[in-house]
Write a protein that holds these residues in place. Structure first.
Motif, PDB file in Angstrom:
ATOM      1  N   GLY A 130       3.239   1.590  -3.058  1.00 25.86           N
ATOM      2  CA  GLY A 130       4.544   1.805  -2.435  1.00 25.86           C
ATOM      3  C   GLY A 130       4.974   3.260  -2.316  1.00 25.86           C
ATOM      4  O   GLY A 130       6.075   3.544  -1.866  1.00 25.86           O
ATOM      5  N   CYS A 131       4.114   4.214  -2.698  1.00 25.83           N
ATOM      6  CA  CYS A 131       4.478   5.631  -2.557  1.00 25.83           C
ATOM      7  C   CYS A 131       4.508   6.024  -1.087  1.00 25.83           C
ATOM      8  O   CYS A 131       3.738   5.507  -0.287  1.00 25.83           O
ATOM      9  CB  CYS A 131       3.452   6.523  -3.249  1.00 25.83           C
TER      10      CYS A 131
ATOM     11  N   PRO B 132       0.845  -1.189   0.000  1.00 25.82           N
ATOM     12  CA  PRO B 132       0.000   0.000   0.000  1.00 25.82           C
ATOM     13  C   PRO B 132       0.884   1.244   0.000  1.00 25.82           C
ATOM     14  O   PRO B 132       2.096   1.152   0.095  1.00 25.82           O
ATOM     15  CB  PRO B 132      -0.758  -0.124   1.303  1.00 25.82           C
ATOM     16  N   GLN B 133       0.253   2.399  -0.088  1.00 25.16           N
ATOM     17  CA  GLN B 133       1.018   3.642  -0.014  1.00 25.16           C
ATOM     18  C   GLN B 133       0.807   4.268   1.356  1.00 25.16           C
ATOM     19  O   GLN B 133      -0.176   3.991   2.032  1.00 25.16           O
ATOM     20  CB  GLN B 133       0.591   4.585  -1.118  1.00 25.16           C
ATOM     21  N   TYR B 134       1.763   5.101   1.749  1.00 23.37           N
ATOM     22  CA  TYR B 134       1.689   5.705   3.072  1.00 23.37           C
ATOM     23  C   TYR B 134       1.727   7.222   2.934  1.00 23.37           C
ATOM     24  O   TYR B 134       2.565   7.771   2.219  1.00 23.37           O
ATOM     25  CB  TYR B 134       2.855   5.221   3.927  1.00 23.37           C
TER      26      TYR B 134
ATOM     27  N   SER C 280      -1.453   7.471   7.414  1.00 22.94           N
ATOM     28  CA  SER C 280      -2.343   6.376   7.065  1.00 22.94           C
ATOM     29  C   SER C 280      -1.787   5.572   5.902  1.00 22.94           C
ATOM     30  O   SER C 280      -1.005   6.059   5.102  1.00 22.94           O
ATOM     31  CB  SER C 280      -3.728   6.908   6.673  1.00 22.94           C
TER      32      SER C 280
ATOM     33  N   SER D  18      -2.719  -4.520   2.014  1.00 20.69           N
ATOM     34  CA  SER D  18      -2.663  -5.249   0.745  1.00 20.69           C
ATOM     35  C   SER D  18      -2.601  -6.768   0.891  1.00 20.69           C
ATOM     36  O   SER D  18      -2.771  -7.474  -0.082  1.00 20.69           O
ATOM     37  CB  SER D  18      -1.408  -4.865  -0.044  1.00 20.69           C
TER      38      SER D  18
ATOM     39  N   LYS E 256       9.702  -2.584   1.716  1.00 19.32           N
ATOM     40  CA  LYS E 256      10.821  -1.969   1.005  1.00 19.32           C
ATOM     41  C   LYS E 256      12.075  -2.841   1.007  1.00 19.32           C
ATOM     42  O   LYS E 256      13.039  -2.537   0.324  1.00 19.32           O
ATOM     43  CB  LYS E 256      11.173  -0.602   1.624  1.00 19.32           C
TER      44      LYS E 256
ATOM     45  N   ILE F  76      -2.819   3.524   2.577  1.00 19.30           N
ATOM     46  CA  ILE F  76      -3.921   3.573   1.613  1.00 19.30           C
ATOM     47  C   ILE F  76      -3.713   2.489   0.555  1.00 19.30           C
ATOM     48  O   ILE F  76      -2.672   2.436  -0.085  1.00 19.30           O
ATOM     49  CB  ILE F  76      -3.974   4.961   0.923  1.00 19.30           C
TER      50      ILE F  76
END
Lengths: 427, 371
Positions: free
Chosen positions: A302-303, A285-287, B292, B34, B266, B294
């Motif tokens: 991954g942003c 997911p992005q954070y 958060s 995810s 990562k 997303i």
């Protein structure tokens, strides 16, 4: 080999030279669009969503990225025992001293007759990897069959004043084509070819063999279509009324991306039954961090955003650090915007680091000095794997490519219209 | 050092996770925006070179089957080895649910008998961690152990829901207590084991014949003196997403911590999961998101703070989401407030409504509920 009613051939060998530095090392179909996608994902997804499970992808210019992206076709469900995706590259044939490059669109297909013959198809669908659209090719096939066509050409109604930029189909009332004109000065019709054709294979096969005896650069628009019309074959125009975008220039590429950030974009990505598929290695997911602002934008897997982002498109694994501001820009994969940097109306290709406090896209709109016909609408472009040092100022319509250092920026500035190219490049 | 993997994903967790597992196995619990819990042991195994893995399911296995059915996302769609998903079945002489963890492996003993890898790695399907099993196997061999149990020292926490073990200086296990009332020490078994394949077959055949069916009670505890059982310390991130609702909540909130997030997203090996092909997330004009996570395909119009949003959620204008977990497909209308809550998949909160739980006990809203 199982017989296929229809198979697709996707012409993905073009460079897309008007995309400048973005296609230096990458064929145009592999250029990213909408953050996480590549342009070729659209025709490939359309194929599988239309029930076409046999797709030949013809490559020529800089195919590495395309090969890696497509692989055996898993993301599009095109990994098949029968059919599936096949990458077709120019090659040396038995008995030849040297192989031939693909010299034209129809010539490229001609070089792959054997591949197509193995599936003994009734029909072939010819596609290009240059456009953003969703289209059900099975409906076009029904139309082709219903009209007993030799060829069906998908067309889009364009404004008459723009028609002279396209290949135009002149048709009778029922959309039967009687004439094809490439970029006519005085267009008689506004039905522009989308470069999407369905042919009855037996007929196309004959035409390809005959035309390639005459033209070494055999082309669908220039040779095959006029030849079929001259031979009295039945050709129909198939009208398409939905979203279709050519992303051929820096400006149109930027525009097409920016359309996606509208609250209700014209192009709907959220269609459950017509998904666009792409290859993703890692799908976290992005954070969005404390104090961050992320508005009127789209962001991919991954942003991480700690700074401000307005009206922008972020690809996978983009990192916007604290105090950085990104506006009206497209950031592709794995781009880092360091603290306090400002990025305004830029396209930043993958694997880039924009140094602390650097300012990109300021000043007057002066066209690029080296390539004024490519960079002229104020958009500054940073090529892949580049580095922008801390604190430098870069103007509009600039091109930066390669690992640049402070010495490349006299007084810390690259003015609008200037370029810094660190490696031998054709720009 | 070749090994096969067994992931125990059959536990009935309704007692522990309530409504959240009414429709799914604990191993299928969504984690970190995810993923599903089983992605973590599965990825740990494949990244450790284990190419033949059995997942043993029992309760509510549909969601798990759905997740695993195309095993290619973990590179397990193979001719040699690959992924095996076992559920209880009936046959001529046998028709029963698994009578315990050991029984669930025993009923699929052919999987072990038809393998030739010398070792077996057993893991539970609902724990979130990243572990290099190669190291555990090397340790197992170096110690000359019959059985190696991976443990973690957990301090300042209630250990009564775990298995707690005591070891001598050589790390040999001398005592093991399941769910102890008064735990001695703080070495918690992670339900992850390495054992010789042939030894496991022998042990299972022996205990099942005696009418004993539980791996921990009937092998680890009962045979702790007879067998050479060693402890292997794991000091990385580990949490059991299936232990309780509060543990599940904490596991997800841990992903808001940069170190935890980076570990899984990562640093290689990345956690593999079934792709859902959602478009990028969209932040509209007045979106206001802070601290958060997303998921893809989400559309945000309102405010989101200290929350985990899974894929394809929708947050309406002026809505406020705080300290909450929203699973895939949740729809929050305009002007809603969601605070301290866990919303299961496809929950709809209609315009202007509020869902507010307590800070220490998040409110759970069942799958597909409309508020």
């Amino acid at each position: 080999m199982e017989k296929k009613e229809i198979m697709a051939l996707l012409l993905a060998g073009g460079q897309g030279s008007r995309l400048g530095i973005l296609t230096k090392n990458t064929a145009k179909p592999a250029v990213r669009y909408g953050g996480k996608y590549r342009i070729i994902d659209f025709p490939l997804s359309n194929c599988i969503n239309s029930g076409i499970d046999t797709v030949g992808v013809l490559t020529q210019y800089q195919p590495l990225m395309l090969n890696q992206h497509i692989g055996i076709g898993i993301p599009w469900d095109l990994d098949r025992k029968s059919g599936g995706v096949t990458i077709l590259a120019p090659h040396v044939k038995g008995g030849e001293e040297m192989g031939d490059w693909f010299m034209g669109t129809a010539n490229a297909i001609y070089h792959n007759l054997e591949y197509i013959d193995r599936y003994d198809p009734e029909y072939v669908l010819i596609l290009s990897g240059d456009h953003i659209y969703k289209m059900d090719y099975s409906k076009m096939l029904e139309f082709h069959k219903a009209n007993n066509c030799t060829a069906t050409i998908a067309v889009l109604e364009v404004p008459f004043e723009e028609a002279s930029r396209f290949g135009i189909m002149n048709t009778l009332d029922d959309d039967k084509i009687y004439e094809f004109e490439e970029k006519p000065a005085n267009p008689k019709s506004n039905l522009a070819s989308m470069g999407i054709y369905i042919f009855t294979w037996k007929k196309l096969r004959e035409a390809l063999i005959e035309d390639n005896k005459v033209h070494s650069n055999s082309d669908f628009g220039m040779h095959i279509i006029p030849k079929m019309l001259a031979d009295g074959e039945t050709l129909y125009a198939y009208r398409f009324n939905d979203y279709w975008k050519d992303v051929g220039t820096i400006e149109s590429y930027w525009q097409a991306n920016m359309e996606l950030i509208k609250t209700v974009p014209e192009f709907n990505f959220y269609d459950k039954f017509w998904k666009i598929y792409t290859k993703t290695d890692n799908q976290p997911p992005q954070y969005v961090g404390r104090g961050a602002k992320l508005q009127q934008s789209i962001a991919s897997e991954g942003c991480e955003v700690y700074g401000e982002v307005h009206s922008s498109v972020l690809g996978p694994d983009v990192l916007i650090k604290k105090g950085a501001v990104v506006r009206d820009s497209i950031l592709m994969e794995n781009v880092v915007i360091e603290e306090g940097a400002v990025v305004d109306r830029c396209i930043i290709d993958r694997n880039n680091i924009i140094g602390k406090g650097a300012v990109l896209g300021e000043g007057e709109n002066i066209p690029n000095e080296l390539k004024p016909n490519i960079y002229n609408t104020g958009i500054t472009v940073v090529g892949e794997n580049s580095v922008i040092p801390d604190g430098v100022h870069i103007g509009k319509n600039c091109v930066i490519y390669g690992k640049t250092s402070v010495e490349d920026y006299p007084n810390g500035v690259v003015a609008s219209g200037k370029s810094v190219i660190k490696e031998e490049s054709r720009l | 050092m070749k090994a096969v993997g067994i992931i125990l994903a059959g536990g009935n967790s309704e007692m522990r996770l309530g409504d959240l597992t009414a429709f799914r196995a604990a191993a299928a619990m969504p984690v970190g925006g995810s993923y599903r819990a089983i992605d973590f042991p599965l990825t740990s195994m494949t990244a450790s070179g284990i190419g033949k893995i059995a997942v043993i399911t029992q309760y509510n296995s549909r969601s798990l089957h759905d997740h695993l059915v195309s095993s290619k996302w973990w590179d397990l769609g193979r001719k040699k080895g690959g992924l095996f998903v076992f559920s209880p079945y009936t046959s001529m002489d046998n028709s029963s649910w698994f009578r315990g963890t050991a029984d669930s492996i025993y009923q699929n003993l052919t999987f072990l008998q038809r393998s030739n890898e010398p070792y077996v790695v057993i893991a539970s399907g609902d724990s979130v961690y990243k572990m290099n099993f190669k190291k555990v196997i090397e340790y197992h061999v170096a110690k000359g152990a019959d059985l190696t149990i991976v443990y973690k020292n957990i301090e300042n926490e209630d250990l009564s829901k775990y298995g707690v073990m005591q070891m001598d200086e050589d790390k040999r296990v001398i005592d093991f207590e399941e769910k102890p009332l008064e735990p001695v020490g703080h070495s918690v078994s992670l339900g992850t084991y390495v054992i010789g394949r042939e030894m496991l077959i022998d042990l299972l055949e022996t205990i099942i014949a005696e009418g004993r069916y539980d791996f921990v009670r009937d092998i680890v505890i009962r045979l702790r003196k007879k067998l050479k059982i060693y402890g292997y310390e794991f000091d990385g991130y580990w949490r059991s997403a299936g232990a309780s609702i509060s543990e599940y909540y904490r596991t997800n909130m841990d992903f808001l911590d940069k170190d935890v997030r980076d570990l899984f997203t990562k640093q290689e090996p990345y956690i593999d999961t079934k792709p859902k092909d959602e478009p990028p997330a969209k932040y509209n004009m007045n979106a206001d998101v802070e601290d958060s996570l997303i998921g893809s395909g989400t559309i945000v119009n309102g405010r989101v703070e200290h929350s985990v949003l899974f894929r394809r959620t929708f947050i309406g204008d002026r809505a406020v989401i705080k300290n909450s977990i929203l699973m895939e497909g949740c729809y929050i209308g305009n002007d809603c407030v969601v605070e301290n809550a866990i919303l299961d998949k496809n929950v709809v909160v209609t315009e202007g409504k509020s869902v507010i739980g307590l800070a220490d006990t998040p409110l759970v809203v069942k799958k597909n509920d409309v508020i």
